[in-house]
Design an enzyme around this catalytic site. Structure first.
Site, PDB file in Angstrom:
ATOM      1  N   PHE A 128       0.864  -1.189   0.000  1.00 41.08           N
ATOM      2  CA  PHE A 128       0.000   0.000   0.000  1.00 41.08           C
ATOM      3  C   PHE A 128       0.891   1.227   0.000  1.00 41.08           C
ATOM      4  O   PHE A 128       1.662   1.451   0.930  1.00 41.08           O
ATOM      5  CB  PHE A 128      -0.955   0.060   1.200  1.00 41.08           C
ATOM      6  CG  PHE A 128      -1.862   1.264   1.100  1.00 41.08           C
ATOM      7  CD1 PHE A 128      -3.015   1.221   0.332  1.00 41.08           C
ATOM      8  CD2 PHE A 128      -1.531   2.464   1.719  1.00 41.08           C
ATOM      9  CE1 PHE A 128      -3.829   2.345   0.191  1.00 41.08           C
ATOM     10  CE2 PHE A 128      -2.341   3.600   1.581  1.00 41.08           C
ATOM     11  CZ  PHE A 128      -3.497   3.529   0.819  1.00 41.08           C
TER      12      PHE A 128
ATOM     13  N   ASP B  92       9.215   3.044   2.097  1.00 37.87           N
ATOM     14  CA  ASP B  92       8.005   3.788   2.421  1.00 37.87           C
ATOM     15  C   ASP B  92       7.737   3.624   3.916  1.00 37.87           C
ATOM     16  O   ASP B  92       7.250   2.584   4.363  1.00 37.87           O
ATOM     17  CB  ASP B  92       6.824   3.261   1.589  1.00 37.87           C
ATOM     18  CG  ASP B  92       5.532   4.027   1.883  1.00 37.87           C
ATOM     19  OD1 ASP B  92       5.482   4.764   2.892  1.00 37.87           O
ATOM     20  OD2 ASP B  92       4.567   3.885   1.104  1.00 37.87           O
TER      21      ASP B  92
ATOM     22  N   LYS C 203       2.141  11.139   7.212  1.00 36.86           N
ATOM     23  CA  LYS C 203       1.314  10.852   8.384  1.00 36.86           C
ATOM     24  C   LYS C 203       1.756  11.586   9.665  1.00 36.86           C
ATOM     25  O   LYS C 203       1.507  12.767   9.777  1.00 36.86           O
ATOM     26  CB  LYS C 203       1.196   9.345   8.575  1.00 36.86           C
ATOM     27  CG  LYS C 203       0.373   8.714   7.424  1.00 36.86           C
ATOM     28  CD  LYS C 203      -0.277   7.390   7.766  1.00 36.86           C
ATOM     29  CE  LYS C 203      -1.327   7.070   6.711  1.00 36.86           C
ATOM     30  NZ  LYS C 203      -1.001   5.931   5.861  1.00 36.86           N
TER      31      LYS C 203
HETATM   32  C1  LIG Z   1      -1.117   6.032   4.334  1.00 39.56           C
HETATM   33  C2  LIG Z   1       0.005   5.528   3.522  1.00 39.56           C
HETATM   34  C3  LIG Z   1       0.374   6.151   2.304  1.00 39.56           C
HETATM   35  C4  LIG Z   1      -0.430   7.253   1.685  1.00 39.56           C
HETATM   36  O1  LIG Z   1      -0.518   8.389   2.454  1.00 39.56           O
HETATM   37  P1  LIG Z   1      -1.686   9.466   2.162  1.00 39.56           P
HETATM   38  O2  LIG Z   1      -1.341  10.617   3.060  1.00 39.56           O
HETATM   39  O3  LIG Z   1      -2.985   8.826   2.494  1.00 39.56           O
HETATM   40  O4  LIG Z   1      -1.579   9.823   0.722  1.00 39.56           O
HETATM   41  C5  LIG Z   1       1.487   5.668   1.646  1.00 39.56           C
HETATM   42  N1  LIG Z   1       2.194   4.635   2.129  1.00 39.56           N
HETATM   43  C6  LIG Z   1       1.868   4.017   3.273  1.00 39.56           C
HETATM   44  C7  LIG Z   1       2.716   2.883   3.763  1.00 39.56           C
HETATM   45  C8  LIG Z   1       0.753   4.433   4.005  1.00 39.56           C
HETATM   46  O5  LIG Z   1       0.417   3.784   5.128  1.00 39.56           O
END
Ligand SMILES: *Cc1c(COP(=O)(O)O)cnc(C)c1O
Length: 399
Positions: free
Chosen positions: A141, A226, A255
């Protein structure tokens, strides 16, 4: 004040139905708690998918926001501002990396990382034009843009949104042999989550990160981590990669960098990699704005001052031990790292959704991921007493 029912109705009537929320309306929050219009109090065990590591409405972060709002909130990058430099300096210090490219949302940070890796591939590695490949993992994700969902393996995320950009190749997660086999001379980067959060808190085998670091280095492939969800103390270290004593070439964060107050994200890289970005290559109107930078600086300071890394490690261990001691046949696995934890339910237990709704009725907010997993990721300021209370509720609801 209108009732929760009325708020849910109006949201559903005037909003797109791209979410299926737990039926609770939140109108106030502090620390690990939130309240609904009827005055009912809940423990927040989702933290907005780990965007609230510092807890709701942290006084230091709110103070920084309030102060900055009286000075200047937006300059654009057409000009310098006095908050961006110090913020990026602090972010390089906590990550041990060199240079920051500020954005707003996590998906934008990932998009930035993809552009950065491709450009590095052409300018530095010498990949022929338009041939750059990025290796990703199944069940990943990384956000919701068209490029990103194009390499998702989740049917619902992709269906109806194509055609998708080429240049991505998916391999199984936690499989170093598959990585070695997938690399070609045109591979620019390997994009991976140190723990797959949305997939259901999938923790790779010990040594996985060290091994993928070694493989990437040996093949002149960028390791792009990520840490949008795992970053900022969630797993017991400032960043999850720090458990393994490695460093990525590109680090993607978001986040909790915004302390739950503002969307703040960034792609962070080594000097060498970031040097491929030149004026006009990439940007964002709101990226690096002084309000976001003031908020993010305070958010980082809270993590450091309150040692939320240690807290997440200690409370996470305590929480997981308590969850493992619940005797219930519906639970087949408890896994996680720090305060990123999941309970895996058996097929016989039925959909996880019925339990998250029952947890809500008992004053605990959590969210199912996929059919049979419940994730628990409370703000890192949670206490042992509060964890005890949560475990009592979870035990009761699963019975
Ligand atoms: C939440 C998330 C994203 C995307 O972040 P948004 O602020 O919702 O665009 C990307 N990578 C990971 C691992 C996430 O948990």
């Amino acid at each position: 004040m209108p009732t929760s029912q009325e708020f849910m109705k109006i949201e559903s009537k005037y909003g797109a139905h791209n979410y299926h929320p737990i039926p609770v309306v939140i109108c106030k929050a502090r620390g690990i708690h939130v309240w609904d219009p009827e005055g009912r109090k809940y423990m927040d065990m989702l933290s907005s998918y780990s965007a609230l590591n510092q807890g709701h409405c942290h006084p230091k972060i709110l103070k920084a926001a309030n102060q900055q709002m009286k000075l200047v909130t937006l300059t654009s990058r057409a000009f310098y501002n006095d908050k961006l430099g110090p913020f990026m300096k602090l972010l390089t210090e906590v990550s041990g990396m060199d240079v920051v490219l500020p954005m707003n949302t996590g998906a934008e940070a990932v998009e930035t990382g993809i552009k950065l890796a491709r450009k590095w591939g052409y300018k530095k590695k010498g990949i022929p034009e338009n041939k750059a490949e990025i290796i990703v993992c199944e069940q990943n994700f990384h956000g919701r843009t068209t490029t990103i969902v194009g390499f998702s393996s989740d049917f619902g995320s992709r269906d109806g949104f194509g055609p998708f950009p080429a240049g991505f190749k998916a391999i199984p997660y936690n499989d170093t042999k598959a990585l070695e086999a997938a690399i070609t001379p045109n591979t620019a980067a390997f994009l991976v989550e140190p723990i797959q959060g949305e997939a259901g808190v999938i923790v790779p085998s010990p040594g996985y990160l060290k091994e993928i670091r070694r493989i990437c280095t040996r093949n002149n492939v960028l390791l792009m981590l990520d840490e949008v969800q795992t970053g900022f103390c969630r797993t017991g270290k400032m960043f999850c990669f720090q458990h393994d004593g490695i460093k990525p070439d590109i680090l993607l964060v978001g986040k909790a960098l915004g302390g739950g107050v503002m969307p703040v994200s960034a792609a962070i890289a080594s000097k060498d990699v970031m040097s491929v970005m030149t004026p006009g290559d990439h940007g964002s109107t709101f990226g690096g704005n002084p309000l976001a930078c003031a908020v993010a600086t305070a958010s980082l300071e809270v993590l450091l001052e309150e040692r939320l890394d240690r807290r997440a490690a200690e409370m996470g261990e305590y929480f997981m031990e308590k969850l493992r001691s619940i005797k219930n046949r519906k639970i087949c696995d408890v896994r996680g790292k720090g305060l990123l934890i999941a309970i895996q339910l058996t097929k016989e237990a039925g959909p996880a959704r019925q339990y998250t709704e029952a947890l809500k009725d008992n004053g605990l907010l959590a969210k199912e991921t996929h059919e049979t997993t419940i994730r628990f990721a409370p703000p890192l300021v949670i206490t042992k007493k509060e964890i005890d209370r949560a475990v009592r509720i979870i035990t009761r609801v699963l019975k």
